[in-house]
Motif scaffolding. Structure first.
Motif, short mmCIF file in Angstrom:
data_model
loop_
_atom_site.label_atom_id
_atom_site.label_comp_id
_atom_site.label_asym_id
_atom_site.label_seq_id
_atom_site.Cartn_x
_atom_site.Cartn_y
_atom_site.Cartn_z
N VAL A 139 0.87 -1.23 -0.23
CA VAL A 139 0.22 0.10 0.14
C VAL A 139 0.70 1.41 -0.03
O VAL A 139 1.49 1.48 0.82
N THR A 140 0.21 2.24 -0.78
CA THR A 140 0.98 3.18 -1.00
C THR A 140 0.32 5.14 -0.55
O THR A 140 -1.21 4.75 -1.58
N GLU A 141 0.35 5.57 0.07
CA GLU A 141 -0.10 6.78 -0.33
C GLU A 141 0.44 7.88 -0.72
O GLU A 141 1.57 8.03 -0.94
N GLU A 142 -0.22 8.62 -1.92
CA GLU A 142 -0.10 9.17 -2.69
C GLU A 142 -0.95 10.59 -3.02
O GLU A 142 -1.60 10.22 -3.25
N PHE A 143 -0.25 11.27 -3.49
CA PHE A 143 -0.74 13.15 -2.94
C PHE A 143 -1.67 12.94 -4.97
O PHE A 143 -1.37 12.52 -5.78
N VAL A 144 -3.07 14.39 -4.24
CA VAL A 144 -3.84 13.84 -5.23
C VAL A 144 -3.51 15.83 -5.55
O VAL A 144 -4.92 16.22 -4.48
N ASP A 145 -3.98 16.12 -6.51
CA ASP A 145 -4.31 17.47 -6.38
C ASP A 145 -5.61 17.73 -6.73
O ASP A 145 -6.72 16.95 -7.24
N GLY A 172 -8.29 24.27 -4.03
CA GLY A 172 -8.31 23.10 -3.38
C GLY A 172 -7.05 23.19 -2.61
O GLY A 172 -6.29 24.35 -2.57
N ASN A 173 -7.07 22.15 -2.14
CA ASN A 173 -5.46 21.80 -1.12
C ASN A 173 -5.26 20.29 -1.88
O ASN A 173 -5.76 19.91 -3.55
N ASN A 174 -5.06 19.24 -0.75
CA ASN A 174 -4.37 18.19 -1.78
C ASN A 174 -5.54 17.03 -1.00
O ASN A 174 -6.01 16.77 -0.05
N LEU A 175 -5.08 15.79 -1.49
CA LEU A 175 -5.90 15.03 -0.74
C LEU A 175 -4.93 13.63 -0.95
O LEU A 175 -4.18 13.13 -2.23
N ASP A 176 -4.76 12.82 -0.24
CA ASP A 176 -3.91 11.53 -0.25
C ASP A 176 -4.58 10.09 -0.40
O ASP A 176 -6.26 10.10 0.83
N ILE A 177 -4.22 9.34 -1.47
CA ILE A 177 -5.36 8.57 -1.52
C ILE A 177 -4.50 6.98 -1.33
O ILE A 177 -2.99 7.13 -2.59
N SER A 178 -4.58 6.52 -1.05
CA SER A 178 -4.73 4.55 -0.85
C SER A 178 -4.20 3.87 -2.18
O SER A 178 -5.60 3.52 -2.05
N VAL A 222 -12.73 7.95 0.97
CA VAL A 222 -11.87 8.83 1.39
C VAL A 222 -12.06 9.57 2.36
O VAL A 222 -13.28 10.82 2.85
N GLU A 223 -11.27 10.18 3.16
CA GLU A 223 -10.52 11.04 4.41
C GLU A 223 -10.28 12.31 3.94
O GLU A 223 -9.69 12.25 3.03
N GLY A 224 -11.05 13.47 4.39
CA GLY A 224 -9.97 14.69 3.62
C GLY A 224 -10.46 15.46 2.65
O GLY A 224 -11.43 15.26 2.00
N GLY A 225 -9.47 16.30 2.22
CA GLY A 225 -9.69 17.31 0.79
C GLY A 225 -10.51 18.12 1.36
O GLY A 225 -10.32 18.51 2.48
N TRP A 226 -10.66 18.49 0.54
CA TRP A 226 -11.06 20.59 0.75
C TRP A 226 -12.94 20.29 -0.40
O TRP A 226 -13.36 19.73 -1.23
N LYS A 227 -13.40 21.65 0.37
CA LYS A 227 -15.06 21.31 0.34
C LYS A 227 -15.00 22.32 -0.28
O LYS A 227 -16.55 22.62 -0.97
N VAL A 228 -14.16 23.24 -0.87
CA VAL A 228 -14.60 24.67 -1.43
C VAL A 228 -15.43 24.74 -3.35
O VAL A 228 -16.17 25.51 -3.60
N GLN A 229 -14.90 23.42 -3.82
CA GLN A 229 -15.79 22.92 -5.01
C GLN A 229 -16.64 22.52 -4.93
O GLN A 229 -17.27 21.52 -6.38
#
Length: 165
Positions: free
Chosen positions: A60-66, A71-77, A151-158
């Motif tokens: 398993v790897t956690e990777e950044f997704v714009d 917004g911010n960033n989001l890490d996806i496993s 998915v946990e986290g992220g930004w809700k602006v959009q």
């Protein structure tokens, strides 16, 4: 390297660690369409080809997704579900999967989501040999399938749930 820590991008193929022709990564089914559009790009698959190195089924790897300009960033496993070596990878398509669709998925749909097969692990080559450990290189086909989860986290602006100022 631990089989849960995908950090050895300098790994080289040996007889004990062959070069993967296809790696299937799963991600939580709850990711947004925007996330799918980001990971379905050639640049994102290229990132995986350059950084995964040696992989094992279950890693398993956690990777950044714009998540967009506001917004911010989001890490996806991403979890390694299947590794194949050899087989019918002739490089005829842009994604290394000769299905006539340049989406990295051998399901006939340009959606960035794996197609179902009897083994539940996406589409792809029928004649690749499944292995437990291999090395990813610049020619390895990277495919995605969904797994149960959100998915946990992220930004809700959009979104409609975001701030109203």
């Amino acid at each position: 390297m631990s089989h849960n820590d995908l950090t050895d991008s300098t790994a080289t193929a040996t007889s004990a660690r062959p070069t993967a022709t296809r790696v299937v990564l799963s991600l939580p089914e709850g990711v947004s369409g925007w996330v799918r559009s980001q990971i379905d790009t050639d640049r994102y698959r290229g990132y995986f080809r350059r950084t995964l190195g040696e992989v094992a089924v279950g890693d398993v790897t956690e990777e950044f997704v714009d998540i967009g300009c506001c917004g911010n960033n989001l890490d996806i496993s991403f979890r390694v579900e299947r590794i194949e070596v050899g087989g019918g990878m002739d490089g005829g398509a842009a994604d290394g999967v000769d299905d006539g669709v340049a989406d990295g998925v051998d399901d006939g749909v340009a959606d960035g989501v794996g197609g179902g097969t009897a083994d539940g692990v996406g589409g792809g080559t029928a004649d690749g040999t499944a292995v437990e450990v291999a090395v990813v290189d610049e020619n390895t086909a990277i495919e995605y399938v969904d797994r149960t989860g959100d998915v946990e986290g992220g930004w809700k602006v959009q979104s409609a749930d975001g701030p109203t100022r």
